[in-house]
Design a protein around this motif. Sequence first.
Motif, PDB file in Angstrom:
ATOM      1  N   SER A   1      74.651  -7.769  42.942  1.00  9.92           N
ATOM      2  CA  SER A   1      73.843  -8.684  42.131  1.00  9.92           C
ATOM      3  C   SER A   1      74.551  -8.960  40.809  1.00  9.92           C
ATOM      4  CB  SER A   1      72.468  -8.089  41.853  1.00  9.92           C
ATOM      5  OG  SER A   1      71.698  -8.050  43.026  1.00  9.92           O
ATOM      6  N   PHE A   2      74.433 -10.196  40.383  1.00  9.88           N
ATOM      7  CA  PHE A   2      75.032 -10.632  39.124  1.00  9.88           C
ATOM      8  C   PHE A   2      74.009 -11.438  38.338  1.00  9.88           C
ATOM      9  CE2 PHE A   2      78.454 -10.154  42.132  1.00  9.88           C
ATOM     10  CZ  PHE A   2      79.436  -9.502  41.416  1.00  9.88           C
ATOM     11  N   ILE A   3      74.128 -11.371  37.025  1.00 18.57           N
ATOM     12  CA  ILE A   3      73.338 -12.241  36.165  1.00 18.57           C
ATOM     13  C   ILE A   3      74.277 -13.356  35.721  1.00 18.57           C
ATOM     14  CG2 ILE A   3      72.045 -12.459  34.016  1.00 18.57           C
ATOM     15  CD1 ILE A   3      71.335  -9.462  34.356  1.00 18.57           C
ATOM     16  N   VAL A   4      73.905 -14.577  36.047  1.00 15.26           N
ATOM     17  CA  VAL A   4      74.724 -15.740  35.713  1.00 15.26           C
ATOM     18  C   VAL A   4      73.945 -16.602  34.727  1.00 15.26           C
ATOM     19  CG1 VAL A   4      75.927 -17.769  36.616  1.00 15.26           C
ATOM     20  CG2 VAL A   4      75.740 -15.713  38.032  1.00 15.26           C
TER      21      VAL A   4
ATOM     22  N   HIS B   1      66.136 -14.147  41.087  1.00 15.16           N
ATOM     23  CA  HIS B   1      65.291 -14.337  39.910  1.00 15.16           C
ATOM     24  C   HIS B   1      65.826 -15.512  39.113  1.00 15.16           C
ATOM     25  CE1 HIS B   1      62.522 -13.246  36.702  1.00 15.16           C
ATOM     26  NE2 HIS B   1      63.510 -13.468  35.856  1.00 15.16           N
ATOM     27  N   GLU B   2      64.908 -16.323  38.598  1.00 13.60           N
ATOM     28  CA  GLU B   2      65.276 -17.440  37.730  1.00 13.60           C
ATOM     29  C   GLU B   2      64.585 -17.220  36.392  1.00 13.60           C
ATOM     30  OE1 GLU B   2      65.114 -22.327  37.685  1.00 13.60           O
ATOM     31  OE2 GLU B   2      64.908 -21.249  39.578  1.00 13.60           O
ATOM     32  N   PHE B   3      65.385 -17.159  35.328  1.00 12.84           N
ATOM     33  CA  PHE B   3      64.824 -16.944  33.996  1.00 12.84           C
ATOM     34  C   PHE B   3      64.184 -18.237  33.497  1.00 12.84           C
ATOM     35  CE2 PHE B   3      68.248 -13.897  34.545  1.00 12.84           C
ATOM     36  CZ  PHE B   3      67.611 -12.713  34.202  1.00 12.84           C
ATOM     37  N   SER B   4      63.133 -18.105  32.714  1.00 15.13           N
ATOM     38  CA  SER B   4      62.404 -19.292  32.287  1.00 15.13           C
ATOM     39  C   SER B   4      62.846 -19.835  30.925  1.00 15.13           C
ATOM     40  CB  SER B   4      60.894 -19.012  32.259  1.00 15.13           C
ATOM     41  OG  SER B   4      60.615 -17.951  31.381  1.00 15.13           O
ATOM     42  N   LEU B   5      63.382 -19.007  30.048  1.00 10.22           N
ATOM     43  CA  LEU B   5      63.739 -19.468  28.708  1.00 10.22           C
ATOM     44  C   LEU B   5      65.184 -19.936  28.588  1.00 10.22           C
ATOM     45  CD1 LEU B   5      61.918 -16.770  26.558  1.00 10.22           C
ATOM     46  CD2 LEU B   5      61.178 -19.095  27.081  1.00 10.22           C
TER      47      LEU B   5
ATOM     48  N   VAL C   1      71.642 -13.462  40.846  1.00  9.68           N
ATOM     49  CA  VAL C   1      72.080 -13.880  42.177  1.00  9.68           C
ATOM     50  C   VAL C   1      72.625 -12.680  42.933  1.00  9.68           C
ATOM     51  CG1 VAL C   1      72.610 -16.224  41.430  1.00  9.68           C
ATOM     52  CG2 VAL C   1      74.418 -14.536  41.447  1.00  9.68           C
ATOM     53  N   LYS C   2      72.371 -12.658  44.218  1.00 14.60           N
ATOM     54  CA  LYS C   2      72.907 -11.616  45.096  1.00 14.60           C
ATOM     55  C   LYS C   2      73.905 -12.282  46.022  1.00 14.60           C
ATOM     56  CE  LYS C   2      71.745  -7.569  47.581  1.00 14.60           C
ATOM     57  NZ  LYS C   2      71.006  -6.419  47.188  1.00 14.60           N
ATOM     58  N   LEU C   3      75.126 -11.753  46.015  1.00 16.83           N
ATOM     59  CA  LEU C   3      76.195 -12.316  46.841  1.00 16.83           C
ATOM     60  C   LEU C   3      76.644 -11.295  47.862  1.00 16.83           C
ATOM     61  CD1 LEU C   3      78.366 -13.988  44.052  1.00 16.83           C
ATOM     62  CD2 LEU C   3      76.718 -15.090  45.561  1.00 16.83           C
ATOM     63  N   PRO C   4      77.038 -11.758  49.050  1.00 20.26           N
ATOM     64  CA  PRO C   4      77.545 -10.833  50.065  1.00 20.26           C
ATOM     65  C   PRO C   4      78.762 -10.080  49.536  1.00 20.26           C
ATOM     66  CG  PRO C   4      77.277 -13.046  50.963  1.00 20.26           C
ATOM     67  CD  PRO C   4      77.061 -13.140  49.497  1.00 20.26           C
ATOM     68  N   GLU C   5      78.943  -8.851  49.990  1.00 16.54           N
ATOM     69  CA  GLU C   5      80.057  -8.001  49.553  1.00 16.54           C
ATOM     70  C   GLU C   5      81.395  -8.715  49.676  1.00 16.54           C
ATOM     71  OE1 GLU C   5      80.794  -5.009  47.817  1.00 16.54           O
ATOM     72  OE2 GLU C   5      78.672  -4.752  48.056  1.00 16.54           O
ATOM     73  N   GLU C   6      81.584  -9.444  50.782  1.00 12.02           N
ATOM     74  CA  GLU C   6      82.890 -10.063  51.021  1.00 12.02           C
ATOM     75  C   GLU C   6      83.153 -11.281  50.139  1.00 12.02           C
ATOM     76  OE1 GLU C   6      79.949 -11.774  53.934  1.00 12.02           O
ATOM     77  OE2 GLU C   6      80.487  -9.756  53.357  1.00 12.02           O
TER      78      GLU C   6
END
Length: 77
Positions: free
Chosen positions: A5-8, A35-39, A45-50
């Motif tokens: 998971s990453f926060i973009v 998750h989508e931030f509102s402010l 985002v969750k990305l596959p390992e590969e």
Amino acid sequence: MAGKSFIVTLKESAPDAQVAQFKRSINELGGAITHEFSLIKGYTVKLPEELHINKLKEGFNPIIANVEEDKEVHTQN
């Protein structure tokens, strides 16, 4: 789905059309927005390992402000 998971965070100046394309691309690459931030224009985002996060950065570098791995942080040891 196994993966990381990453926060973009996207730039506030990112046009809505490019933001929509970014969100579609997450799904097309086999990932998911969890998750989508509102402010801010930010997403977890969750990305596959590969699939390395650099693949996503390459395509959307002009609108991405920051990317960091979503992990637990501590204020004290």
